[in-house]
Scaffold this active site. Structure first.
Site, short mmCIF file in Angstrom:
data_model
loop_
_atom_site.label_atom_id
_atom_site.label_comp_id
_atom_site.label_asym_id
_atom_site.label_seq_id
_atom_site.Cartn_x
_atom_site.Cartn_y
_atom_site.Cartn_z
N ASP A 403 0.83 -1.07 0.12
CA ASP A 403 -0.11 -0.05 -0.03
C ASP A 403 0.80 1.41 0.11
OD1 ASP A 403 -2.27 1.50 -0.07
OD2 ASP A 403 -2.93 0.56 2.06
N ASP A 464 -10.60 4.26 -1.48
CA ASP A 464 -11.20 3.53 -0.49
C ASP A 464 -12.80 3.43 -0.50
OD1 ASP A 464 -8.69 3.37 0.28
OD2 ASP A 464 -8.91 3.46 2.56
C1 9PG Z 1 -4.68 1.11 5.90
C2 9PG Z 1 -5.59 1.55 4.75
C3 9PG Z 1 -6.24 0.34 3.98
C4 9PG Z 1 -6.90 0.92 2.55
C5 9PG Z 1 -6.07 1.44 1.77
C6 9PG Z 1 -5.51 2.68 2.51
O1 9PG Z 1 -5.26 9.83 1.62
N1 9PG Z 1 -5.40 9.23 2.83
O2 9PG Z 1 -5.34 9.56 3.85
C7 9PG Z 1 -5.60 7.79 2.70
C8 9PG Z 1 -5.52 6.99 4.10
C9 9PG Z 1 -5.75 5.64 3.98
C10 9PG Z 1 -6.08 5.05 2.77
C11 9PG Z 1 -6.07 5.49 1.58
C12 9PG Z 1 -5.58 7.08 1.72
O3 9PG Z 1 -6.50 3.63 2.94
O4 9PG Z 1 -6.58 2.09 0.46
O5 9PG Z 1 -7.62 -0.12 1.89
O6 9PG Z 1 -5.40 -0.74 3.89
O7 9PG Z 1 -4.67 2.31 3.73
O8 9PG Z 1 -4.07 2.34 6.39
#
Ligand code: 9PG
Length: 740
Positions: A403, A464
């Site tokens: 990720d 997400d």
């Molecule tokens: C775990 C998560 C999950 C999820 C992923 C990812 O932009 N943002 O602040 C942001 C935060 C979290 C995020 C995506 C963007 O989620 O897509 O499925 O694994 O991390 O922390």
């Protein structure tokens, strides 16, 4: 289908070229150009100025020679350092067309044009946009860092990452311009709108300022320009990219459970165990158990485990997962390190630095700054190797959700100044793939799309999902919401099974109120679009708590499909995203789906695939709608509801027409006609309960129905159309005896 290569080029003596679609001139007097910084620090652009031969344009000065090779429908631009000193490559533009500099562009008025904006990485918005609407990037929330790898474009610019589709409102004839590989560099297509017209059009391969030593050259990936039906062009483009970049993995579908969207990191080993038990008890065909974020003490310190959540460590739980016949999966963000992590403190040299020597911020992870690693450093690659030796080799994980990996493709002063951001990024992924081998698989997430092809088995193609349909802040185009996730999933569906397995993000099916603020219709829209366009299906619920009736929604989309439904119309409307999907199951049956994006009920018309008569079954409502010709009218299409219709051509042969057991009825398609009975073998679904619709041969009437030898209920729902109730544990046989 009209996606044939009917593009041709006319090359001129002055180094310019025209692009024609058949006899229609699309662009005239375009050039190819390269922008470099010379050894004295002067930034300048060199444009093709002469014809070298039938297929090549070129230009040369004392530092650089550029050559644009034009073959069939592609332009391949190369720059060579012919001076004595290093030069630095800012970018290569195989296509540059500006009406202010004497080119012409033959596109409709901007007010009549739409374009498909493709976002950079998994979570970057992908949308059909109006050419006249300014692209306002959302300015909060590190939006730039995450989604705009090259910063904010000027306000008159309309951009798209790697490729663009351009079309007129209400027509499906379109133009596709795109780089057919992302291995060497990141790229962007850009239009400029001034008043009524598109006044400039360019395709840029970013050189990221890499050093090109004397005698060295750099070649941009081939740029294709083609014309035809929008959907066909998009698919053809995806196929060409795959041919150039290859594909990792040998799985056709993946189904599993993921801890994130119920526990949001708060889960313990006990919660994982409880969900495994629930999967077993309910006999759900989910074979990957993915432990998402939250087990590690900090991003960067992957082998330092939160003892309060996983007291026995990560190896023990992996063993338990395997012992129960499942595949252990784990989440990591391997290209970042939290500012206060052990990794960043012991190895500050691992961090990518900016011009001033400060570490490059990659993202803020639940309030904590995370820095990017420099993937051009051999010691970082060695660290990655060692890390995955442990997690795969010692702990036993076989599925890796990697990720926030865009962190590996950020701008900075790389240790190796001859590698582009895309090349640095790919090194990181390559190393991981090599260490874990082909038996294990990689799910990319937060990942630059084109640059990842060939290096991941599966890819998140959406933002997400969320426990709400709408984003909290409606102005945030990337705002976390199920609506935005479904939109990206839909618009990136042509990648599925070509670049990788599309991961539409998890589905959730739990009841409203249990950490879920979505209606049943919204939940089912998520499930429908995920199932029809992605070959990965992960559930993310607290399964022990989900009532059986809600679990049915999950069963009805399992297993995931190998096929991908196609988007029916890309450019139908100015103010709404595409909304219909079509999946051909065989010669005579289809699944059609229509989404109501609107917050109000409305009437929706769904065209049938051809002019013949079709039996139509409303899958979610479990209702036979009768025989239809031409179209089906949904009088009351509820807000955010997706109607899924199973359609089978009317014929004299006995057939399976539809089933409530599985959205694509694909797992159960064998039927044999005996003298006095009809036999239907059901396989591929597990613990499913519902009905199958069967058409009887002419002049036959059903007398009795049996399911695995036991009497089964049935009813006549139409002329020679029978609905038989059935319950299938693992496989089943339905028999229908005829009268006389
Ligand atoms: C775990 C998560 C999950 C999820 C992923 C990812 O932009 N943002 O602040 C942001 C935060 C979290 C995020 C995506 C963007 O989620 O897509 O499925 O694994 O991390 O922390």
């Amino acid at each position: 289908m009209g996606a044939r290569a009917v593009t041709h080029f006319q090359l001129h003596d002055d180094g310019t070229f025209d692009i024609l679609h058949g006899r229609r001139r699309f662009l005239a007097r375009a050039t190819a150009r390269v922008t470099v910084t010379d050894s004295r620090g002067v930034l300048y652009t060199l444009e093709t100025r002469a014809l070298a031969n039938n297929t090549t344009l070129f230009a040369r000065d004392k530092n650089v020679e550029i050559q644009a090779q034009i073959v069939a429908d592609t332009i391949t631009l190369r720059a060579k350092n012919i001076g004595g000193a290093p030069i630095y490559l800012k970018n290569l533009q195989p296509l540059y067309c500006n009406t202010a500099a004497g080119s012409s562009i033959h596109l409709s008025r901007a007010a009549d044009l739409l374009y498909l904006h493709h976002g950079w990485q998994s979570w970057s918005q992908t949308a059909v946009r109006a050419m006249t609407a300014p692209e306002i990037p959302y300015s909060r929330d590190e939006f730039f860092q995450k989604h705009l790898p090259f910063g904010v474009a000027p306000s008159d610019a309309r951009t798209s990452d790697s490729f663009i589709l351009l079309g007129d409102i209400g027509r499906e004839q379109a133009t596709l311009i795109g780089f057919t590989s992302g291995a060497r560099h990141l790229s962007q297509i850009q239009c400029t709108v001034y008043g009524e017209r598109v006044t400039a059009l360019s395709a840029t391969a970013f050189g990221d300022g890499i050093r090109l030593d004397a005698g060295e050259s750099f070649q941009a990936e081939p740029l294709v320009i083609c014309f035809g039906d929008a959907g066909a062009l998009y698919e053809q483009y995806a196929r060409r990219v795959a041919a150039n970049m290859g594909r990792r993995g040998n799985r056709n579908t993946i189904q599993g459970w993921c801890s994130w969207y119920y526990y949001f990191g708060e889960n313990t080993a006990e919660d994982v165990r409880a969900n495994m038990r629930a999967i077993k008890e309910a006999n759900l065909p989910l074979d990957v158990i993915l432990i998402d974020d939250g087990y590690e003490t900090m991003v960067g310190d992957w082998t330092s485990i939160r003892a309060d959540k996983f007291p026995e460590g990560m190896r023990v739980i992996a063993n338990e997962i395997r012992a129960s016949g499942k595949i252990p999966g784990i989440w990591l963000a391997p290209f970042g390190a939290r500012h206060d992590s052990q990794l960043a403190q012991i190895h500050p040299e691992f961090l990518l630095r900016d011009e001033l020597g400060n570490p490059v911020l990659a993202w803020t992870h639940w309030m904590q700054p995370v820095y990017a690693l420099d993937l051009t450093r051999p010691d970082v690659l060695q660290w990655l190797r060692d890390l995955f030796e442990i997690i795969c080799g010692e702990w036993g994980y076989r599925a890796f959700k990697l990720d926030f990996v865009f962190a590996g493709a950020l701008a900075g002063n790389h240790f190796d100044p001859t590698l582009t951001r895309a090349q640095a990024y790919r090194r990181g992924l390559e190393i991981i793939g090599n260490v874990i081998g082909n038996e294990s698989w990689i799910l990319g997430c937060g990942a630059p799309q084109l640059a990842s092809v060939g290096l991941v088995d599966a890819m998140r193609v959406s933002q997400d999902i969320n426990i709400f349909w709408k984003p909290a802040d409606p102005a945030n185009v990337g705002g976390v919401s199920t609506q935005h996730a479904v939109q990206n999933t839909l618009l990136r569906s042509p990648f599925n099974q070509k670049w990788w397995l599309n991961d539409p993000d998890c589905v959730i099916v739990r009841q409203y109120g249990d950490l879920n603020g979505m209606t049943r219709n919204e939940i089912r829209t998520l499930a429908s679009v995920a199932a029809l366009t992605g070959s990965i299906l992960l559930d993310s619920d607290n399964l022990p708590q989900v009532k059986p009736i809600y679990l049915q929604d999950l069963r009805r989309v399992l297993p995931a499909l190998e096929q991908t439904a196609r988007v029916r119309e890309w450019f139908a409307a100015r103010d709404e995203q595409p909304s219909q999907l079509e999946l051909k199951l065989d010669r005579t049956s289809w699944v059609l789906a229509a989404i109501n994006w609107d917050k109000k009920s409305r009437e929706t018309v769904i065209e049938l695939p051809d002019n013949s008569a079709f039996h139509v079954y409303d899958f979610w409502r479990k209702k036979y709608l009768g025989v239809h010709k031409g179209r089906v009218r949904i009088a009351r299409h509820a807000p955010h509801q997706t109607v899924v219709l199973q359609c089978a051509q009317v014929s004299r042969e006995p057939r399976i027409l539809a089933s409530s057991l599985h959205l694509a009825i694909a797992p159960m398609r064998t039927i044999t006609l005996e003298k006095s009975s009809l036999c239907i073998k059901i396989a591929g679904v597990r613990n499913a309960r519902g009905e199958i619709l069967v058409s009887l041969p002419p002049r036959k009437k059903a007398k009795r129905a049996r399911m695995n030898g036991k009497r089964a209920r049935f009813k006549n729902v139409g002329q020679r159309v029978l609905a038989v109730s059935c319950t299938v544990r693992t496989a089943g046989l339905v028999e229908i005896d005829f009268d006389s």
